[in-house]
Design an enzyme around this catalytic site. Structure first.
Site, PDB file in Angstrom:
ATOM      1  N   TYR A  66     -17.255 -32.812  27.304  1.00 60.38           N
ATOM      2  CA  TYR A  66     -17.784 -31.823  26.349  1.00 60.38           C
ATOM      3  C   TYR A  66     -17.715 -30.402  26.901  1.00 60.38           C
ATOM      4  CZ  TYR A  66     -19.154 -35.217  22.880  1.00 60.38           C
ATOM      5  OH  TYR A  66     -19.116 -36.168  21.895  1.00 60.38           O
TER       6      TYR A  66
ATOM      7  N   GLU B 233     -23.106 -41.640  21.637  1.00 60.56           N
ATOM      8  CA  GLU B 233     -22.029 -42.319  22.375  1.00 60.56           C
ATOM      9  C   GLU B 233     -22.610 -43.122  23.544  1.00 60.56           C
ATOM     10  OE1 GLU B 233     -19.401 -38.916  22.909  1.00 60.56           O
ATOM     11  OE2 GLU B 233     -19.377 -38.734  20.724  1.00 60.56           O
TER      12      GLU B 233
ATOM     13  N   ARG C  47      -4.006 -45.556  18.510  1.00 60.46           N
ATOM     14  CA  ARG C  47      -4.278 -45.582  17.068  1.00 60.46           C
ATOM     15  C   ARG C  47      -5.338 -46.650  16.804  1.00 60.46           C
ATOM     16  NH1 ARG C  47      -1.580 -41.856  17.942  1.00 60.46           N
ATOM     17  NH2 ARG C  47       0.347 -41.166  16.951  1.00 60.46           N
TER      18      ARG C  47
ATOM     19  N   TYR D 268      -7.037 -49.705  14.578  1.00 59.97           N
ATOM     20  CA  TYR D 268      -6.690 -50.772  13.631  1.00 59.97           C
ATOM     21  C   TYR D 268      -7.932 -51.624  13.355  1.00 59.97           C
ATOM     22  CZ  TYR D 268      -2.000 -49.126  14.307  1.00 59.97           C
ATOM     23  OH  TYR D 268      -0.903 -48.300  14.328  1.00 59.97           O
TER      24      TYR D 268
HETATM   25  C1  LIG Z   1     -10.744 -46.515  11.510  1.00 61.17           C
HETATM   26  C2  LIG Z   1      -9.274 -46.727  11.256  1.00 61.17           C
HETATM   27  C3  LIG Z   1      -8.791 -47.980  10.950  1.00 61.17           C
HETATM   28  C4  LIG Z   1      -7.434 -48.178  10.695  1.00 61.17           C
HETATM   29  N1  LIG Z   1      -6.983 -49.429  10.387  1.00 61.17           N
HETATM   30  C5  LIG Z   1      -5.675 -49.624  10.155  1.00 61.17           C
HETATM   31  C6  LIG Z   1      -5.189 -50.941   9.850  1.00 61.17           C
HETATM   32  O1  LIG Z   1      -5.947 -51.909   9.803  1.00 61.17           O
HETATM   33  N2  LIG Z   1      -3.854 -51.085   9.635  1.00 61.17           N
HETATM   34  C7  LIG Z   1      -2.982 -50.031   9.683  1.00 61.17           C
HETATM   35  O2  LIG Z   1      -1.763 -50.224   9.494  1.00 61.17           O
HETATM   36  N3  LIG Z   1      -3.429 -48.769   9.940  1.00 61.17           N
HETATM   37  C8  LIG Z   1      -4.730 -48.558  10.200  1.00 61.17           C
HETATM   38  N4  LIG Z   1      -5.173 -47.294  10.517  1.00 61.17           N
HETATM   39  C9  LIG Z   1      -4.181 -46.204  10.630  1.00 61.17           C
HETATM   40  C10 LIG Z   1      -3.571 -46.222  12.046  1.00 61.17           C
HETATM   41  O3  LIG Z   1      -4.576 -45.898  12.996  1.00 61.17           O
HETATM   42  C11 LIG Z   1      -2.442 -45.200  12.224  1.00 61.17           C
HETATM   43  O4  LIG Z   1      -2.863 -43.953  11.755  1.00 61.17           O
HETATM   44  C12 LIG Z   1      -1.175 -45.619  11.492  1.00 61.17           C
HETATM   45  O5  LIG Z   1      -0.711 -46.864  12.007  1.00 61.17           O
HETATM   46  C13 LIG Z   1      -0.060 -44.564  11.683  1.00 61.17           C
HETATM   47  O6  LIG Z   1       0.131 -44.368  13.056  1.00 61.17           O
HETATM   48  P1  LIG Z   1       1.581 -43.983  13.610  1.00 61.17           P
HETATM   49  O7  LIG Z   1       1.460 -43.699  15.059  1.00 61.17           O
HETATM   50  O8  LIG Z   1       2.576 -45.008  13.210  1.00 61.17           O
HETATM   51  O9  LIG Z   1       1.911 -42.677  12.815  1.00 61.17           O
HETATM   52  P2  LIG Z   1       1.861 -41.188  13.398  1.00 61.17           P
HETATM   53  O10 LIG Z   1       2.975 -40.987  14.339  1.00 61.17           O
HETATM   54  O11 LIG Z   1       0.483 -40.924  13.861  1.00 61.17           O
HETATM   55  O12 LIG Z   1       2.135 -40.377  12.065  1.00 61.17           O
HETATM   56  C14 LIG Z   1       1.166 -40.323  11.050  1.00 61.17           C
HETATM   57  C15 LIG Z   1       1.703 -39.436   9.933  1.00 61.17           C
HETATM   58  O13 LIG Z   1       1.922 -38.145  10.465  1.00 61.17           O
HETATM   59  C16 LIG Z   1       3.223 -37.718  10.137  1.00 61.17           C
HETATM   60  N5  LIG Z   1       3.741 -36.865  11.212  1.00 61.17           N
HETATM   61  C17 LIG Z   1       3.832 -37.173  12.531  1.00 61.17           C
HETATM   62  N6  LIG Z   1       4.405 -36.153  13.210  1.00 61.17           N
HETATM   63  C18 LIG Z   1       4.709 -35.204  12.284  1.00 61.17           C
HETATM   64  C19 LIG Z   1       5.311 -33.930  12.344  1.00 61.17           C
HETATM   65  N7  LIG Z   1       5.726 -33.432  13.499  1.00 61.17           N
HETATM   66  N8  LIG Z   1       5.451 -33.248  11.181  1.00 61.17           N
HETATM   67  C20 LIG Z   1       5.017 -33.739  10.004  1.00 61.17           C
HETATM   68  N9  LIG Z   1       4.440 -34.949   9.894  1.00 61.17           N
HETATM   69  C21 LIG Z   1       4.278 -35.653  11.001  1.00 61.17           C
HETATM   70  C22 LIG Z   1       4.059 -38.981  10.032  1.00 61.17           C
HETATM   71  O14 LIG Z   1       5.194 -38.793   9.211  1.00 61.17           O
HETATM   72  C23 LIG Z   1       3.066 -39.926   9.394  1.00 61.17           C
HETATM   73  O15 LIG Z   1       3.074 -39.785   8.009  1.00 61.17           O
HETATM   74  C24 LIG Z   1      -6.528 -47.076  10.764  1.00 61.17           C
HETATM   75  C25 LIG Z   1      -7.024 -45.805  11.089  1.00 61.17           C
HETATM   76  C26 LIG Z   1      -8.369 -45.630  11.332  1.00 61.17           C
HETATM   77  C27 LIG Z   1      -8.873 -44.243  11.686  1.00 61.17           C
HETATM   78  C1  HEM Z   2     -19.248 -31.001  19.829  1.00 65.48           C
HETATM   79  C2  HEM Z   2     -18.044 -31.400  20.221  1.00 65.48           C
HETATM   80  C3  HEM Z   2     -17.118 -32.233  19.377  1.00 65.48           C
HETATM   81  C4  HEM Z   2     -16.990 -32.285  18.029  1.00 65.48           C
HETATM   82  C5  HEM Z   2     -17.755 -31.506  16.980  1.00 65.48           C
HETATM   83  C6  HEM Z   2     -15.954 -33.259  17.734  1.00 65.48           C
HETATM   84  C7  HEM Z   2     -15.538 -33.594  16.453  1.00 65.48           C
HETATM   85  C8  HEM Z   2     -14.595 -34.557  16.164  1.00 65.48           C
HETATM   86  C9  HEM Z   2     -14.205 -34.965  14.832  1.00 65.48           C
HETATM   87  C10 HEM Z   2     -14.754 -34.391  13.548  1.00 65.48           C
HETATM   88  C11 HEM Z   2     -13.289 -35.928  14.960  1.00 65.48           C
HETATM   89  C12 HEM Z   2     -12.576 -36.678  13.813  1.00 65.48           C
HETATM   90  C13 HEM Z   2     -13.338 -37.919  13.465  1.00 65.48           C
HETATM   91  C14 HEM Z   2     -12.662 -38.635  12.310  1.00 65.48           C
HETATM   92  O1  HEM Z   2     -11.741 -39.412  12.584  1.00 65.48           O
HETATM   93  O2  HEM Z   2     -13.039 -38.404  11.157  1.00 65.48           O
HETATM   94  C15 HEM Z   2     -13.070 -36.141  16.364  1.00 65.48           C
HETATM   95  C16 HEM Z   2     -12.147 -37.007  16.874  1.00 65.48           C
HETATM   96  C17 HEM Z   2     -11.770 -36.992  18.202  1.00 65.48           C
HETATM   97  N1  HEM Z   2     -12.403 -36.340  19.230  1.00 65.48           N
HETATM   98 FE1  HEM Z   2     -13.955 -35.098  19.094  1.00 65.48          FE
HETATM   99  N2  HEM Z   2     -15.470 -33.750  18.906  1.00 65.48           N
HETATM  100  C18 HEM Z   2     -16.149 -33.152  19.928  1.00 65.48           C
HETATM  101  C19 HEM Z   2     -15.971 -33.398  21.276  1.00 65.48           C
HETATM  102  C20 HEM Z   2     -14.950 -34.138  21.798  1.00 65.48           C
HETATM  103  C21 HEM Z   2     -14.686 -34.298  23.193  1.00 65.48           C
HETATM  104  C22 HEM Z   2     -15.537 -33.758  24.316  1.00 65.48           C
HETATM  105  C23 HEM Z   2     -13.571 -35.048  23.306  1.00 65.48           C
HETATM  106  C24 HEM Z   2     -12.903 -35.485  24.586  1.00 65.48           C
HETATM  107  C25 HEM Z   2     -11.784 -34.999  25.001  1.00 65.48           C
HETATM  108  C26 HEM Z   2     -13.124 -35.374  21.970  1.00 65.48           C
HETATM  109  C27 HEM Z   2     -12.015 -36.132  21.648  1.00 65.48           C
HETATM  110  C28 HEM Z   2     -11.707 -36.573  20.378  1.00 65.48           C
HETATM  111  C29 HEM Z   2     -10.568 -37.420  20.086  1.00 65.48           C
HETATM  112  C30 HEM Z   2      -9.530 -37.901  21.084  1.00 65.48           C
HETATM  113  C31 HEM Z   2     -10.609 -37.677  18.710  1.00 65.48           C
HETATM  114  C32 HEM Z   2      -9.597 -38.476  17.880  1.00 65.48           C
HETATM  115  C33 HEM Z   2      -8.538 -37.500  17.488  1.00 65.48           C
HETATM  116  C34 HEM Z   2      -7.505 -38.079  16.558  1.00 65.48           C
HETATM  117  O3  HEM Z   2      -7.498 -39.284  16.331  1.00 65.48           O
HETATM  118  O4  HEM Z   2      -6.711 -37.287  16.056  1.00 65.48           O
HETATM  119  N3  HEM Z   2     -13.979 -34.804  21.074  1.00 65.48           N
HETATM  120  N4  HEM Z   2     -13.886 -35.308  17.072  1.00 65.48           N
END
Ligand SMILES: Cc1cc2nc3c(=O)[nH]c(=O)nc-3n(C[C@H](O)[C@H](O)[C@H](O)COP(=O)(O)OP(=O)(O)OC[C@H]3O[C@@H](n4cnc5c(N)ncnc54)[C@H](O)[C@@H]3O)c2cc1C
Ligand code: HEM
Length: 414
Positions: A109, A152, A219, A221
Site C-alpha cells: 500500500y 484482506e 486471471r 476463473y
Molecule cells: C471474478 C471473475 C471470474 C471469472 N470467471 C471466469 C470463468 O469462469 N470463465 C472464463 O472464461 N472467464 C472468467 N473470467 C474472465 C477471465 O478472468 C479473463 O478475463 C478472460 O479469460 C480473458 O483473459 P485473457 O487473458 O484471455 O484476455 P486478455 O489478454 O486479458 O484480454 C482481455 C480483453 O482485452 C483486450 N485487449 C488486450 N490487450 C489489448 C490492447 N493492447 N488493445 C486493445 N484491447 C486489448 C482483448 O482483446 C480482450 O478483449 C472471470 C473474471 C473474473 C474477474
Molecule cells: C487504497 C488503495 C487501493 C485501492 C483503492 C485499490 C482499488 C482497486 C480496485 C477498484 C480494483 C478492481 C477490483 C475489481 O475487479 O472490480 C483493484 C484491483 C487490483 N488491485 Fe488494488 N487497490 C488499492 C491498493 C492496491 C495495492 C497496494 C496493490 C498491490 C500492488 C493492488 C493491486 C491490485 C491488483 C493486482 C488488482 C487486479 C488488477 C486487474 O485485474 O486488472 N491494489 N484494486
C-alpha cells in the site's frame, strides 16, 4: 458487518479534512483519469514486475483497471464527506477479495500511495496540491487502505494462511472440451502433502501462466466443481481476436497449452458473490454467456447437498452452439426437486425463448436471492428488471468478469 461477516470500523474524516475534500473533489474527479494513467505508468516504470507478474495487462491496455481504481476512490471520498450515502461496503469487499486472490500485502500500500500522490501532484500541480490538500487526500487514502488491509488480513486469516501466501502449485488432472468451445480444467495439488481447500459456490481462483515473453499473468476463473473433493475445476472461454482487439492472452494460452499432467499455478479461492449455503430460501441464478460458470458451481452444490431448495435458472446466449456447459446445466437442474430452467437465445431454437431475457414473463419465487453474472450491459439490464420485479437490492448479488467501474451495476448501493 460487511458481507464477509467481518466487523468493519466506520471510517471517519475529520471536519477540516472533509471541507478540503468537498472543495477539491470536483477538480480531482475531473482529472482522475489522467491521474490514474500517470499513476500506473510511473508505478510500473519503477516496479516493472508488478505489471509483468501481478496486474492484468489486458485490463491496463483497455483502461478498465484505471477506471475501476478511479471510481473506487471517488466513491469512497464521496461517502466520507456525505456519510448519509450508502456505505460502499460491497465495493470494498469486492476489491479486498480480488486483492486476496492476488496475494496483495499491506506493505504494498505504501508503493501505491507514493506513486498515486506523485501522480496527483504531477497532474494538478504543486500549487494546487498544497499542504492542506495533500493532508486531506492522504487521510482519505489511508482510511480506505486501512479498511482494505483489515479485510484482506481477515480473508488471509480465514483461509489459514500468512498474508499473501495464496499461491499453490497444481497439476492438471483432466481437461474436457465442451462443444461450445469452452475448456474445463480440473486440477489437484502438485504436492500430495498439501490439500487444495474447499470453497463456496460462486467463488473463484486466480490462474497464473508464464507467457512466451516471460510475464506471469493472472486471471480469475469461477469454480464449477463440487467443493471438498480435493480438486478444483474451472471453465475457460477462449477470447478470440475481434475488431482490432488482440486475442486474450491467458485464455488462449490455456486452450493451446494446458493438458492433463501439466503443471500450473493457482491461488486459493476467494470471492464475495458466494451462494449462502446455510439458507433455505429459493434461488434465482441468472447468467449470460460465459457468466454461466458461477451458476454451474451453484448447481453442482445444490444437486449434491440441497436438491430440495427451490431454484430458478435463467440463461441467455446467442444460440445453443454458443451456450457454455449447456448439457451440464440441464443435467444438474434436472437433479433438483424444484428446479426450473428458462433459456433465452437470440437465434430461434426449440425449447428456448427468443430474444433478450424478459423476467416479467416469469413468476419469480418470493424471498429469493438472485445471483447474476454476465457482460456489463446484461448485468445492468437484469438488475433493473429484478428491481422492477420487487427484488430488494440486498437480495441481488452481482458478479462481473471485468473490473467494476463507474458504469458497473450499483454494487455499492446496499
Ligand atoms: C471474478 C471473475 C471470474 C471469472 N470467471 C471466469 C470463468 O469462469 N470463465 C472464463 O472464461 N472467464 C472468467 N473470467 C474472465 C477471465 O478472468 C479473463 O478475463 C478472460 O479469460 C480473458 O483473459 P485473457 O487473458 O484471455 O484476455 P486478455 O489478454 O486479458 O484480454 C482481455 C480483453 O482485452 C483486450 N485487449 C488486450 N490487450 C489489448 C490492447 N493492447 N488493445 C486493445 N484491447 C486489448 C482483448 O482483446 C480482450 O478483449 C472471470 C473474471 C473474473 C474477474
Ligand atoms: C487504497 C488503495 C487501493 C485501492 C483503492 C485499490 C482499488 C482497486 C480496485 C477498484 C480494483 C478492481 C477490483 C475489481 O475487479 O472490480 C483493484 C484491483 C487490483 N488491485 Fe488494488 N487497490 C488499492 C491498493 C492496491 C495495492 C497496494 C496493490 C498491490 C500492488 C493492488 C493491486 C491490485 C491488483 C493486482 C488488482 C487486479 C488488477 C486487474 O485485474 O486488472 N491494489 N484494486
Amino acid at each position: 458487518m460487511n458481507p464477509d461477516g467481518i466487523v468493519r470500523s466506520e471510517p471517519e474524516l475529520e471536519p477540516h479534512h472533509a471541507d478540503v475534500i468537498r472543495a477539491t473533489l470536483p477538480l480531482v474527479a475531473a482529472n482522475i483519469d489522467r491521474i490514474t494513467a500517470v499513476f500506473y505508468r510511473t508505478m510500473f516504470d519503477a516496479h516493472p514486475q508488478l505489471l509483468r507478474d501481478t496486474f492484468n495487462r489486458g485490463n491496463q491496455a483497455q483502461g478498465t483497471q484505471q477506471r475501476a481504481l478511479a471510481a473506487s476512490i471517488a466513491t469512497f471520498a464521496t461517502y466520507l464527506v456525505d456519510p448519509a450515502l450508502p456505505h460502499p461496503a460491497t465495493m470494498l469487499s469486492r476489491i479486498a477479495h480480488k486483492h486476496a486472490s492476488l496475494g496483495v500485502t499491506s506493505d504494498q500500500y505504501q508503493i501505491v500511495h507514493d506513486n498515486l500522490f506523485a501522480a496527483i501532484v504531477d497532474v494538478l500541480g504543486a500549487d494546487v496540491v498544497d499542504a492542506p490538500v495533500a493532508a486531506a487526500w492522504e487521510r482519505v487514502y489511508w482510511l480506505m487502505a486501512d479498511v482494505l488491509m483489515d479485510q484482506e488480513k481477515g480473508l488471509y486469516a480465514e483461509a489459514g494462511v500468512d498474508s499473501g501466501d495464496v499461491y499453490r502449485d497444481v497439476r492438471v488432472l483432466a481437461r474436457a472440451d465442451d462443444p461450445s468451445g469452452v475448456a474445463v480444467f480440473t486440477v489437484e495439488s502438485a504436492d500430495p502433502a498439501v490439500e487444495l481447500p474447499g470453497f463456496v459456490p460462486g467463488q473463484y481462483i486466480s490462474v497464473g501462466v508464464r507467457l512466451p515473453d516471460g510475464a506471469r499473468q493472472l486471471r480469475q476463473y469461477s469454480l464449477v466443481g463440487l467443493p471438498g473433493e480435493g480438486t478444483l475445476s474451472f471453465a475457460v472461454k477462449r477470447v478470440e481476436a475481434a475488431e482490432g482487439c488482440p486475442a486474450g492472452e491467458v485464455s488462449s494460452w490455456l486452450h493451446e497449452n494446458l493438458h492433463p499432467g501439466d503443471a500450473l499455478q493457482i491461488t486459493l479461492p476467494f470471492g464475495d458473490v458466494a451462494v449462502d449455503t446455510t439458507a433455505t430460501t429459493p434461488l434465482i441464478l441468472i447468467s449470460g454467456g460465459i457468466g454461466v460458470t458461477p451458476t454451474i458451481g451453484a448447481l453442482e452444490y445444490l444437486a449434491a447437498h440441497a436438491p430440495w431448495r427451490r431454484t430458478l435458472v435463467v440463461h441467455a446466449d446467442r444460440a445453443p452452439r454458443t451456450h457454455p456447459l449447456c448439457d451440464r446445466l440441464h443435467d444438474l437442474a434436472a437433479r433438483l426437486e424444484q428446479g426450473t430452467v428458462e433459456i433465452w437465445y437470440e437465434e430461434p431454437a426449440p425449447g428456448a425463448r427468443r430474444g433478450r431475457v424478459d423476467l416479467s414473463a416469469l413468476t419469480l419465487p418470493a424471498d429469493a436471492d438472485a445471483y447474476v453474472c454476465g457482460p456489463p450491459g446484461f448485468l445492468r439490464d437484469i438488475q433493473r428488471q429484478l428491481r422492477a420485479a420487487g427484488v430488494p437490492d440486498d437480495r441481488i448479488h452481482i458478479e462481473q468478469f471485468t473490473p467494476a467501474d463507474a458504469g458497473a451495476p450499483e454494487r455499492v448501493a446496499r
